[in-house]
Design a protein around this motif. Structure first.
Motif, PDB file in Angstrom:
ATOM      1  N   SER A  43      51.147  40.746  44.194  1.00 11.86           N
ATOM      2  CA  SER A  43      50.305  39.761  43.533  1.00 11.86           C
ATOM      3  C   SER A  43      48.852  40.172  43.705  1.00 11.86           C
ATOM      4  N   LEU A  44      48.067  40.008  42.635  1.00 16.64           N
ATOM      5  CA  LEU A  44      46.640  40.337  42.705  1.00 16.64           C
ATOM      6  C   LEU A  44      45.780  39.098  42.877  1.00 16.64           C
ATOM      7  N   GLY A  45      46.395  37.915  42.778  1.00 16.70           N
ATOM      8  CA  GLY A  45      45.629  36.696  42.958  1.00 16.70           C
ATOM      9  C   GLY A  45      46.421  35.484  42.532  1.00 16.70           C
ATOM     10  N   ARG A  46      45.995  34.327  43.014  1.00 18.59           N
ATOM     11  CA  ARG A  46      46.711  33.093  42.668  1.00 18.59           C
ATOM     12  C   ARG A  46      45.765  31.906  42.743  1.00 18.59           C
ATOM     13  N   ILE A  47      45.898  31.003  41.756  1.00 15.79           N
ATOM     14  CA  ILE A  47      45.217  29.711  41.767  1.00 15.79           C
ATOM     15  C   ILE A  47      46.277  28.673  41.432  1.00 15.79           C
ATOM     16  N   GLY A  48      46.651  27.848  42.404  1.00 14.52           N
ATOM     17  CA  GLY A  48      47.679  26.848  42.165  1.00 14.52           C
ATOM     18  C   GLY A  48      48.979  27.503  41.727  1.00 14.52           C
ATOM     19  N   VAL A 289      30.958  48.376  26.546  1.00 11.71           N
ATOM     20  CA  VAL A 289      30.877  49.391  27.603  1.00 11.71           C
ATOM     21  C   VAL A 289      30.343  48.715  28.862  1.00 11.71           C
ATOM     22  N   MET A 290      31.090  48.813  29.963  1.00 14.64           N
ATOM     23  CA  MET A 290      30.693  48.150  31.200  1.00 14.64           C
ATOM     24  C   MET A 290      30.766  49.109  32.391  1.00 14.64           C
ATOM     25  N   PRO A 291      29.669  49.814  32.700  1.00 14.41           N
ATOM     26  CA  PRO A 291      29.655  50.597  33.939  1.00 14.41           C
ATOM     27  C   PRO A 291      29.749  49.641  35.130  1.00 14.41           C
ATOM     28  N   VAL A 292      30.607  49.947  36.072  1.00 19.78           N
ATOM     29  CA  VAL A 292      30.776  49.068  37.229  1.00 19.78           C
ATOM     30  C   VAL A 292      29.465  48.904  37.987  1.00 19.78           C
ATOM     31  N   SER A 293      28.683  49.972  38.048  1.00 17.62           N
ATOM     32  CA  SER A 293      27.416  49.910  38.782  1.00 17.62           C
ATOM     33  C   SER A 293      26.411  48.977  38.136  1.00 17.62           C
ATOM     34  N   ALA A 294      26.603  48.664  36.849  1.00 20.51           N
ATOM     35  CA  ALA A 294      25.668  47.801  36.130  1.00 20.51           C
ATOM     36  C   ALA A 294      26.165  46.367  36.001  1.00 20.51           C
ATOM     37  N   LEU A 295      27.319  46.046  36.571  1.00 22.55           N
ATOM     38  CA  LEU A 295      27.845  44.696  36.463  1.00 22.55           C
ATOM     39  C   LEU A 295      26.911  43.698  37.132  1.00 22.55           C
ATOM     40  N   ASN A 296      26.834  42.534  36.555  1.00 21.00           N
ATOM     41  CA  ASN A 296      26.027  41.466  37.121  1.00 21.00           C
ATOM     42  C   ASN A 296      26.487  41.200  38.555  1.00 21.00           C
ATOM     43  N   SER A 297      25.541  41.194  39.483  1.00 19.45           N
ATOM     44  CA  SER A 297      25.895  41.028  40.899  1.00 19.45           C
ATOM     45  C   SER A 297      26.555  39.676  41.164  1.00 19.45           C
ATOM     46  N   ARG A 298      26.273  38.674  40.325  1.00 18.29           N
ATOM     47  CA  ARG A 298      26.901  37.361  40.509  1.00 18.29           C
ATOM     48  C   ARG A 298      28.414  37.460  40.310  1.00 18.29           C
ATOM     49  N   TYR A 299      28.815  38.310  39.343  1.00 21.12           N
ATOM     50  CA  TYR A 299      30.245  38.507  39.092  1.00 21.12           C
ATOM     51  C   TYR A 299      30.906  39.165  40.293  1.00 21.12           C
ATOM     52  N   VAL A 300      30.308  40.232  40.796  1.00 24.09           N
ATOM     53  CA  VAL A 300      30.876  40.955  41.931  1.00 24.09           C
ATOM     54  C   VAL A 300      30.955  40.036  43.146  1.00 24.09           C
ATOM     55  N   ASN A 301      29.887  39.274  43.386  1.00 21.55           N
ATOM     56  CA  ASN A 301      29.883  38.381  44.541  1.00 21.55           C
ATOM     57  C   ASN A 301      30.904  37.251  44.386  1.00 21.55           C
ATOM     58  N   HIS A 302      31.092  36.806  43.155  1.00 24.68           N
ATOM     59  CA  HIS A 302      32.024  35.709  42.915  1.00 24.68           C
ATOM     60  C   HIS A 302      33.453  36.100  43.275  1.00 24.68           C
ATOM     61  N   TYR A 303      33.880  37.276  42.834  1.00 22.12           N
ATOM     62  CA  TYR A 303      35.253  37.704  43.088  1.00 22.12           C
ATOM     63  C   TYR A 303      35.402  38.442  44.413  1.00 22.12           C
ATOM     64  N   GLY A 304      34.270  38.862  44.960  1.00 22.09           N
ATOM     65  CA  GLY A 304      34.305  39.547  46.249  1.00 22.09           C
ATOM     66  C   GLY A 304      34.333  41.045  46.097  1.00 22.09           C
ATOM     67  N   ALA A 305      33.565  41.730  46.905  1.00 21.18           N
ATOM     68  CA  ALA A 305      33.514  43.189  46.827  1.00 21.18           C
ATOM     69  C   ALA A 305      34.877  43.811  47.099  1.00 21.18           C
ATOM     70  N   ASP A 306      35.770  43.051  47.749  1.00 21.04           N
ATOM     71  CA  ASP A 306      37.121  43.546  48.035  1.00 21.04           C
ATOM     72  C   ASP A 306      38.179  42.759  47.244  1.00 21.04           C
ATOM     73  N   ALA A 307      37.736  41.976  46.227  1.00 16.52           N
ATOM     74  CA  ALA A 307      38.648  41.209  45.354  1.00 16.52           C
ATOM     75  C   ALA A 307      39.546  40.276  46.144  1.00 16.52           C
ATOM     76  N   GLN A 308      38.976  39.568  47.108  1.00 15.75           N
ATOM     77  CA  GLN A 308      39.772  38.675  47.958  1.00 15.75           C
ATOM     78  C   GLN A 308      39.627  37.198  47.615  1.00 15.75           C
ATOM     79  N   ARG A 309      38.801  36.836  46.611  1.00  9.67           N
ATOM     80  CA  ARG A 309      38.545  35.427  46.357  1.00  9.67           C
ATOM     81  C   ARG A 309      39.829  34.645  46.091  1.00  9.67           C
ATOM     82  N   TYR A 310      40.696  35.212  45.228  1.00 13.26           N
ATOM     83  CA  TYR A 310      41.931  34.514  44.882  1.00 13.26           C
ATOM     84  C   TYR A 310      43.164  35.252  45.391  1.00 13.26           C
ATOM     85  N   ALA A 311      42.953  36.088  46.399  1.00 11.57           N
ATOM     86  CA  ALA A 311      44.088  36.830  46.940  1.00 11.57           C
ATOM     87  C   ALA A 311      45.119  35.854  47.488  1.00 11.57           C
ATOM     88  N   SER A 312      46.394  36.178  47.234  1.00 10.87           N
ATOM     89  CA  SER A 312      47.457  35.270  47.678  1.00 10.87           C
ATOM     90  C   SER A 312      48.055  35.748  48.998  1.00 10.87           C
TER      91      SER A 312
END
Length: 312
Positions: A43-48, A289-312
């Motif tokens: 699983s890559l994430g879960r909400i409810g 076109v979305m270079p990862v280095s140019a992504l809005n920092s709010r997006y990266v911070n929201h999901y987490g630099a390690d993608a753990q925000r919604y990790a199950s």
């Protein structure tokens, strides 16, 4: 929220043009489909009740194709060929080489599930094609519309990921579902060390003059730096500069843009040079076109630099 074909977060990316007959199914696909339970994709994430993960079997991919058919052909204005009509699935040759990201609702069991076996319903999907897989199998789907290879050649140090065939079942077009899809993509990007995401996004309609304000808004406000510029292929190129900047009602143009494109812009995406009319799907496509280095920092911070925000 429904997301057109392509690619990018392409309702969209979609395919009229099949891959060469020499294209082969990569070895990792059957292994993924038949892996023992202990080795299934996690699983890559879960909400409810909603979960995001990659498809684990050919059956789940078929269900995703059925969802795409329902959204693209029955709800939207895509024109089905004989195969699509007969199978009621949106199918193309790229399905065999892509990973398929799914959102599943565990509280809604799919119809006709075998007795005693509860199968959560697939309510959202995205198709993911990594550069190394594309290069072994004839290239990216997007190359039929945009000169994507020139962009790849300019950045040989980067790993590219093509996003496409995105859609969500109507009752699930909510912030929660979209957040899970993006959480899954972000986890996948980190897992495979992707540097750049690309794909098509679609605007409903095949008359560029009828969507002139939206195209012109994108033309005047989303120019990428020179290194990230990509043009539509010459024989399909549609000029997006259809109105002077001073003539655009920017608030209205932004309201009229599909939610998918607005979401990309919030992430910090660039839009390519020129659009492409896709008459099969009844849309006009632009390249994201979305270079990862140019992504809005709010997006990266929201999901987490390690993608753990919604990790199950």
């Amino acid at each position: 929220m429904s997301m057109p074909r392509s690619g990018l977060l392409s309702p969209r990316s979609l395919v009229r043009k099949f891959m060469p007959a020499t294209a082969r199914k990569p070895a990792w696909l059957p292994r993924q489909a038949s892996a023992p339970a202990g080795r299934l994709t996690p699983s890559l994430g879960r909400i409810g009740s909603l979960e995001v993960r990659l498809a684990r079997s050919p059956r789940e991919i078929r269900k995703a194709q059925m969802l795409r058919y329902h959204v693209f052909y029955e709800e939207m204005s895509a024109i089905a060929d004989a195969e699509a009509q007969a199978t009621r699935r949106d199918i193309d040759a790229y399905d065999e080489i892509c990973d398929h990201l799914l959102v599943l609702d565990h509280d809604t069991v799919e119809r006709n599930a075998p007795f005693g076996r509860k199968k959560p319903r697939i309510v959202g999907t995205y198709r993911l094609l990594r550069q190394e897989v594309a290069e072994r199998n004839g290239g990216f789907y997007t190359a039929d519309e945009f000169d994507i290879q020139s962009l790849v050649d300019r950045h040989p140090q980067f790993k590219f990921l093509e996003l496409g065939r995105s859609c969500v079942l109507k009752p699930y077009r909510t912030k929660r579902t979209v957040e899970l899809l993006w959480h899954g993509i972000w986890a996948y990007v980190l897992m495979h060390r992707v540097d750049v995401m690309v794909g098509c996004a679609s605007i409903a309609g095949t008359d560029p003059d009828g969507i002139a304000e939206q195209l012109a808004f994108l033309h005047h406000n989303t120019h990428p730096p020179q290194d990230w510029r990509v043009k539509a292929v010459d024989h399909r190129y549609v000029d997006m500069n259809r109105m002077a900047r001073t003539e655009i009602n920017e608030r209205q143009a932004l309201r009229d843009l599909p939610p998918l494109i607005k979401g990309y812009l919030r992430l910090g995406a660039y839009i390519g040079d020129g659009a492409v009319v896709d008459r099969q799907f009844g849309t006009t496509d632009v390249l994201v076109v979305m270079p990862v280095s140019a992504l809005n920092s709010r997006y990266v911070n929201h999901y987490g630099a390690d993608a753990q925000r919604y990790a199950s």
